[in-house]
Design a protein around this motif. Sequence first.
Motif, short mmCIF file in Angstrom:
data_model
loop_
_atom_site.label_atom_id
_atom_site.label_comp_id
_atom_site.label_asym_id
_atom_site.label_seq_id
_atom_site.Cartn_x
_atom_site.Cartn_y
_atom_site.Cartn_z
N THR A 199 0.80 -1.23 0.00
CA THR A 199 0.00 0.00 0.00
C THR A 199 0.83 1.27 0.00
N GLU A 200 2.12 1.19 0.29
CA GLU A 200 2.96 2.38 0.31
C GLU A 200 3.67 2.55 -1.03
N PHE A 201 3.58 3.73 -1.62
CA PHE A 201 4.24 4.05 -2.88
C PHE A 201 3.87 3.04 -3.98
N ASN A 202 2.60 2.67 -3.99
CA ASN A 202 2.13 1.68 -4.95
C ASN A 202 1.63 2.39 -6.20
N MET A 203 2.41 2.34 -7.28
CA MET A 203 2.03 3.02 -8.52
C MET A 203 1.74 2.03 -9.64
N GLU A 204 1.71 0.73 -9.35
CA GLU A 204 1.42 -0.27 -10.36
C GLU A 204 -0.08 -0.49 -10.44
N MET A 205 -0.68 -0.04 -11.54
CA MET A 205 -2.12 -0.16 -11.66
C MET A 205 -2.55 -1.61 -11.84
N GLY A 206 -1.87 -2.32 -12.75
CA GLY A 206 -2.25 -3.69 -13.01
C GLY A 206 -1.66 -4.61 -11.97
N GLY A 207 -1.59 -5.87 -12.30
CA GLY A 207 -0.96 -6.81 -11.39
C GLY A 207 -1.97 -7.58 -10.59
N PHE A 208 -1.90 -8.87 -10.72
CA PHE A 208 -2.75 -9.78 -9.97
C PHE A 208 -1.90 -10.91 -9.46
N ILE A 209 -2.45 -11.66 -8.57
CA ILE A 209 -1.85 -12.92 -8.18
C ILE A 209 -2.77 -14.01 -8.71
N ASP A 210 -2.23 -14.83 -9.58
CA ASP A 210 -3.01 -15.83 -10.29
C ASP A 210 -3.12 -17.08 -9.44
N ALA A 211 -4.34 -17.45 -9.10
CA ALA A 211 -4.58 -18.64 -8.30
C ALA A 211 -5.55 -19.57 -9.03
N ASP A 212 -5.32 -19.72 -10.33
CA ASP A 212 -6.11 -20.61 -11.17
C ASP A 212 -7.55 -20.12 -11.29
N SER A 213 -8.44 -20.60 -10.46
CA SER A 213 -9.85 -20.21 -10.57
C SER A 213 -10.13 -18.86 -9.92
N VAL A 214 -9.13 -18.30 -9.23
CA VAL A 214 -9.30 -17.02 -8.53
C VAL A 214 -8.15 -16.10 -8.92
N VAL A 215 -8.44 -14.81 -9.06
CA VAL A 215 -7.39 -13.80 -9.19
C VAL A 215 -7.54 -12.83 -8.03
N VAL A 216 -6.40 -12.50 -7.43
CA VAL A 216 -6.40 -11.63 -6.25
C VAL A 216 -5.83 -10.27 -6.64
N THR A 217 -6.57 -9.22 -6.33
CA THR A 217 -6.12 -7.86 -6.58
C THR A 217 -6.24 -7.07 -5.28
N MET A 218 -5.95 -5.78 -5.35
CA MET A 218 -6.06 -4.91 -4.19
C MET A 218 -6.89 -3.70 -4.58
N ALA A 219 -7.74 -3.25 -3.67
CA ALA A 219 -8.57 -2.08 -3.91
C ALA A 219 -8.49 -1.17 -2.70
N GLY A 220 -8.60 0.14 -2.93
CA GLY A 220 -8.54 1.09 -1.82
C GLY A 220 -8.77 2.50 -2.31
N MET A 221 -8.50 3.46 -1.43
CA MET A 221 -8.69 4.88 -1.74
C MET A 221 -7.32 5.52 -2.01
N PRO A 222 -7.16 6.20 -3.16
CA PRO A 222 -5.84 6.73 -3.52
C PRO A 222 -5.49 8.01 -2.78
N ASP A 223 -4.25 8.09 -2.33
CA ASP A 223 -3.67 9.34 -1.84
C ASP A 223 -2.75 9.84 -2.94
N ARG A 224 -3.19 10.85 -3.70
CA ARG A 224 -2.47 11.28 -4.88
C ARG A 224 -1.17 12.01 -4.54
N GLN A 225 -1.02 12.47 -3.32
CA GLN A 225 0.20 13.19 -2.96
C GLN A 225 1.31 12.24 -2.57
N SER A 226 0.98 11.21 -1.81
CA SER A 226 2.01 10.27 -1.37
C SER A 226 2.05 9.00 -2.21
#
Length: 454
Positions: free
Chosen positions: A68-95
């Motif tokens: 969550t810190e300095f995360n600028m990669e929009m894409g990216g998942f963790i592939d678990a075959d039948s499931v894909v794991v991503t991250m969602a949250g509220m952006p802090d555009r300054q940090s």
Amino acid sequence: MTTRFSPRTRLRIAAVAAVVTVAAAVLTVIDAGNRAQSLDLGSPLWAVDAAEVLGREFAIFRSPLGGTEFNMEMGGFIDADSVVVTMAGMPDRQSYSLDDAELVALDAADGSVRWRSSAVDIGGCSPTLLDGSLLCYSGPYVSADAYSIFDIESGERRDVVTPWTPIIAVVWGDNVLALEGDIESNDVRVHSGTVDDPQANWSKAFDVGGSWESGYVEPVMSVRGGLGLISLDETLGFDPKTGDQRWLYGYTTCSSTHTSSDGVTLVSERDCEGDGQARSEYAIDQYGHEFASADSPPTGSGSSFSWRYSRDEPSGGTVPIILGDSGFDRKTGEKLWTNREVFGSARSLAVIGDVVAVTDTDATIRVVDLFSGEVLWDTRTERTGDVSWNGDLVVDEGVVYGVNARTGQRTWEVRVEPDGDDGFGSWVQPRELWGGERVLLRVSEDRITALKRS
């Protein structure tokens, strides 16, 4: 800060995910060989909005690999075959951080949310699963030092305290490799073990480091082809079984390296002053032995080796490597061919089996046979293909389509609704493509769209 339109003004998804059932149209296209062909213009399988997942209007998706810190990669998942794991949250555009973050597991078949879990204390996650579970770690910006293990089916979380703060942790087989220490002081240590006994196999100190920022540009540690890598301002190779150091190369800050999936590392050493062209280009094997080198290009001949590898999946150990503007045998180092016209102005390479898709400075894709260096076909597109899926090169031009990597013939097409205003700055791509085992996804900040399913 760039004004962003509310997701409510965009195409809304009923509930968290919805299957799109619009009938396909028929489209006539001209393929790379100037042949007309008719294709069914398909529709996406499903789409998910970040705002719908979190129930918050300006929520965005981010990669779980960088935390969550300095995360600028929009894409990216963790592939678990039948499931894909991503991250969602509220952006802090300054940090550039992600507030109120959650890990979200999506069903690859229909986009439904399998589970959600708080990720506010997650510093990053391993791209590889550990015995059916997702391995994450606390990172340097939270008070507790721990591994966090999430059951991939249920999302149930288990935390295990570590005796040090993991900068990064990756899964290699049944083992967990973790790096910790002080990057700026060249004082780092790697530990190999299990979740419950992090130092069970070995612990090694390495005299390698870099600037503080270097820990956030690329994965600090990875394992490729049986070679462990620590990648900072200098690069160190080690044996992941024993922790023994194999090689260490220091570079100027303008130099670049790339390690292929079989552990062969390509090095381009550059001067930061003058024209910035490569002065020395060579390849080293897993043990640090130089086995191939390329002549430095003449002044004004092009950038040579300024490209990035967007994908590197050779079909086997006999596929040549690219060094400078030439192809070399990846075992003997013998030069096999040279094509300065194509590789002298290359900006991105995507190795797919026994061909390489070369993206030029003018957004032209030239697909080259790796054994001969000959151009098989080329096309010009505003959004170049960095992804392959089921053997096809995938290109996104609003209509997303697959292209046979050797012939250039289109094999399928999917029309995707526009996402609205995706942009908020020049440091992130407005959308990305991502291919997993089960599903091909198109990702923007606000929406994940499933295009194809295997």
